[in-house]
Design an enzyme around this catalytic site. Structure first.
Site, mmCIF file in Angstrom:
data_model
loop_
_atom_site.group_PDB
_atom_site.id
_atom_site.type_symbol
_atom_site.label_atom_id
_atom_site.label_comp_id
_atom_site.label_asym_id
_atom_site.label_seq_id
_atom_site.Cartn_x
_atom_site.Cartn_y
_atom_site.Cartn_z
ATOM 1 N N LYS A 45 -17.196 -16.668 3.510
ATOM 2 C CA LYS A 45 -19.193 -16.663 4.251
ATOM 3 C C LYS A 45 -19.482 -15.810 3.325
ATOM 4 O O LYS A 45 -19.346 -15.256 2.966
ATOM 5 C CB LYS A 45 -19.129 -16.117 5.442
ATOM 6 C CG LYS A 45 -18.198 -16.256 6.537
ATOM 7 C CD LYS A 45 -18.218 -15.741 8.016
ATOM 8 C CE LYS A 45 -18.965 -15.771 8.966
ATOM 9 N NZ LYS A 45 -18.766 -14.201 9.566
ATOM 10 N N GLY A 93 -7.824 -9.092 0.077
ATOM 11 C CA GLY A 93 -6.320 -9.097 0.707
ATOM 12 C C GLY A 93 -5.572 -10.098 0.250
ATOM 13 O O GLY A 93 -4.669 -10.552 -0.382
ATOM 14 N N ARG A 100 0.859 -1.394 -0.385
ATOM 15 C CA ARG A 100 -0.372 -0.468 -0.271
ATOM 16 C C ARG A 100 0.570 1.008 -0.065
ATOM 17 O O ARG A 100 0.193 2.296 -0.766
ATOM 18 C CB ARG A 100 -0.676 0.537 1.169
ATOM 19 C CG ARG A 100 -1.606 -1.257 0.737
ATOM 20 C CD ARG A 100 -3.322 -0.883 1.835
ATOM 21 N NE ARG A 100 -4.087 -1.525 1.604
ATOM 22 C CZ ARG A 100 -5.038 -2.182 2.705
ATOM 23 N NH1 ARG A 100 -4.937 -1.972 3.522
ATOM 24 N NH2 ARG A 100 -6.531 -2.583 2.075
ATOM 25 N N GLY A 119 -12.509 -4.676 -0.476
ATOM 26 C CA GLY A 119 -14.268 -3.801 0.696
ATOM 27 C C GLY A 119 -14.705 -2.853 -0.319
ATOM 28 O O GLY A 119 -15.565 -2.951 -0.623
HETATM 29 P P1 ADP Z 1 -10.654 -12.292 0.448
HETATM 30 O O1 ADP Z 1 -9.436 -11.548 1.598
HETATM 31 O O2 ADP Z 1 -9.916 -12.570 -0.311
HETATM 32 O O3 ADP Z 1 -11.822 -10.560 0.085
HETATM 33 P P2 ADP Z 1 -12.022 -13.946 2.629
HETATM 34 O O4 ADP Z 1 -11.466 -12.579 3.508
HETATM 35 O O5 ADP Z 1 -13.129 -13.424 1.921
HETATM 36 O O6 ADP Z 1 -11.692 -13.581 1.062
HETATM 37 O O7 ADP Z 1 -11.928 -14.974 2.091
HETATM 38 C C1 ADP Z 1 -11.003 -16.241 2.494
HETATM 39 C C2 ADP Z 1 -11.140 -16.619 3.390
HETATM 40 O O8 ADP Z 1 -11.481 -17.930 3.410
HETATM 41 C C3 ADP Z 1 -9.048 -17.418 3.601
HETATM 42 O O9 ADP Z 1 -8.777 -17.417 5.095
HETATM 43 C C4 ADP Z 1 -9.651 -19.674 3.340
HETATM 44 O O10 ADP Z 1 -8.805 -20.296 4.247
HETATM 45 C C5 ADP Z 1 -11.287 -19.491 3.416
HETATM 46 N N1 ADP Z 1 -11.150 -20.177 3.313
HETATM 47 C C6 ADP Z 1 -10.928 -20.604 1.672
HETATM 48 N N2 ADP Z 1 -12.630 -22.021 1.958
HETATM 49 C C7 ADP Z 1 -12.550 -22.108 2.598
HETATM 50 C C8 ADP Z 1 -13.123 -23.419 3.540
HETATM 51 N N3 ADP Z 1 -13.122 -24.376 2.040
HETATM 52 N N4 ADP Z 1 -13.540 -23.899 4.347
HETATM 53 C C9 ADP Z 1 -12.880 -22.548 4.575
HETATM 54 N N5 ADP Z 1 -12.791 -21.551 4.751
HETATM 55 C C10 ADP Z 1 -12.248 -21.560 3.172
HETATM 56 MG MG MG Z 2 -9.897 -11.481 3.738
#
Ligand code: ADP
Ligand code: MG
Length: 396
Positions: A200, A351, A39, A374
């Site tokens: 989620k 992230g 960043r 976000g």
């Molecule tokens: P980003 O940071 O790219 O926006 P998120 O924070 O929404 O992504 O999600 C990332 C998290 O989702 C990671 O920590 C990953 O381990 C978790 N994750 C992905 N697939 C699964 C799964 N099948 N079961 C549990 N956790 C998961």
């Molecule tokens: Mg994340």
């Protein structure tokens, strides 16, 4: 919508002017030093242009969530030497971000010099968007530049509130570039493929609802896929499922259906006895009892990667599995490879998704890596970002 940019600002000149730059220097710290300077690097081009134009540059940012109180562990001080190194010039630091101490530090600044202010969120007025705090920030400058894309979806004093109190304001180059690339997802060359993963459904429910009818193909992976599978009545074993979101998942599927879009779910899975490194695991088409889904299977990963080849525009947010664990990272890697190979416009945000892309070393084959997870999700949904809306009312 017309947001004044740096070109317009510099055309009118900023020599000797006090320019307050709202940057996003919300970096991870470890042992009192910057652990990842992505960043900070992203903020350099705008600062460089302003310095070259002879501005007296005052940089403000938040770091973490100090909840309106001074928290020494969240001081921006360790960022100053990093900024100085990347700019190749000295950067002074002020322990305040408003008030007499900050004003005095700004007064000491000469043209082409940089001052970094302390964490904006040490003051409750920042996140509360308090007009008095916004006015105090405005008092430090002649010109305001917003380059904090990662915080543009927040209506805070330093991102939105300050704008009406300054005579001149503009978007920095990072903010402008982010908006331009994300605009190509909002108004895509079709087909548009959206790949959504992560933990989620509830985190990304509004995104799913907005994008299901917008994307030609919506490919779902990560833990959120199991809530969708469960909603279809398929077995999910011990996978993460949000029972209270099943109806929402069905609604998203219906919306995609009614709009004639395709919503893709995993058709094979990597399952493990426990979501931990070293746990017994295997590839299955149906998830057995006593096992949980930890990654999309190889067949699904191949399908999603192929969709990326066909798409003219790809937007990806969220890993396909628990990619932090090597054994469960293959699906995310295959999809990352597929997105990197795509000849369309490719935009990746989030992230964890960026960590996966950078870990694979394919970052330079992605059209745009968004610095704001976000904010990018809100923008591609078609929502107005308060930081951007405020600038639309401003003049450079
Ligand atoms: P980003 O940071 O790219 O926006 P998120 O924070 O929404 O992504 O999600 C990332 C998290 O989702 C990671 O920590 C990953 O381990 C978790 N994750 C992905 N697939 C699964 C799964 N099948 N079961 C549990 N956790 C998961
Ligand atoms: Mg994340």
């Amino acid at each position: 919508m017309a947001v004044p940019d740096l070109d317009a600002l510099l055309a009118r000149g900023v020599r000797g002017q006090r320019v307050l730059v709202r940057a996003d220097l919300n970096v991870p710290l470890a042992d009192g030093a910057v652990a990842d300077d992505t960043r900070v690097r992203a903020s350099i081009p705008t600062l460089r242009r302003l310095l070259d134009a002879g501005a007296r540059v005052v940089v403000a940012s938040h770091l973490g969530r100090p909840k309106g109180q001074r928290a020494p562990a969240l001081s921006l001080r360790p960022v100053a030497p990093r900024l100085a190194h990347l700019l190749g010039t000295g950067v002074s630091f002020c322990e305040e971000c408003v008030g007499p101490a900050a004003a005095a530090a700004v007064e000491d600044l000469g043209p082409g010099q940089v001052l970094l202010l302390e964490n904006l969120r040490f003051h409750p007025g920042e996140t509360a968007n308090d007009p008095d705090f916004a006015r105090a920030l405005a008092a430090l400058c002649d010109v305001y530049v917003n380059d904090a894309f990662g915080t543009a979806h927040r209506a805070h004093a330093s991102t939105a509130g300050v704008v009406p109190f300054v005579a001149r304001a503009a978007a920095g180059d990072l903010l402008r570039t982010e908006l331009a690339h994300l605009e190509s997802v909002r108004h895509p060359e079709r087909p548009l493929l959206v790949i959504l993963g992560g933990a989620k459904v509830s985190d990304k429910l509004t995104v799913l609802e907005a994008l299901a009818p917008h994307a030609d193909v919506l490919a779902v992976g990560g833990a959120m896929a199991y809530t969708f599978l469960r909603a279809r009545g398929e077995p999910v074993g011990d996978s993460l499922v949000e029972e209270e979101r099943l109806e929402d998942a069905r609604r998203v599927e219906r919306a995609a259906d009614e709009a004639g879009r395709r919503l893709l779910l995993p058709t094979d899975h990597v399952v493990a006895r426990r979501p931990e490194a070293g746990a017994p695991s295997k590839v299955v088409a149906r998830i057995p009892d006593g096992w949980c889904g930890v990654d999309i299977g190889p067949e699904t990963a191949r399908r999603y990667a192929e969709e990326a080849q066909r798409a003219r525009t790809v937007f990806w947010n969220g890993p396909m599995g628990i990619f932090e664990i090597k054994d469960f990272a293959r699906g995310t890697e295959t999809v990352a490879e597929g997105v990197a190979r795509s000849e369309g416009t490719t935009v990746v945000g989030g992230g964890d998704s960026l960590a996966a892309i950078n870990g694979l070393g394919v970052g330079d084959r992605i059209t745009h890596l968004s610095t704001g997870g976000g904010a990018s999700l809100e923008f591609v949904q078609g929502l107005t970002l308060p930081g951007v809306a405020a600038l639309e009312q401003a003049r450079a």
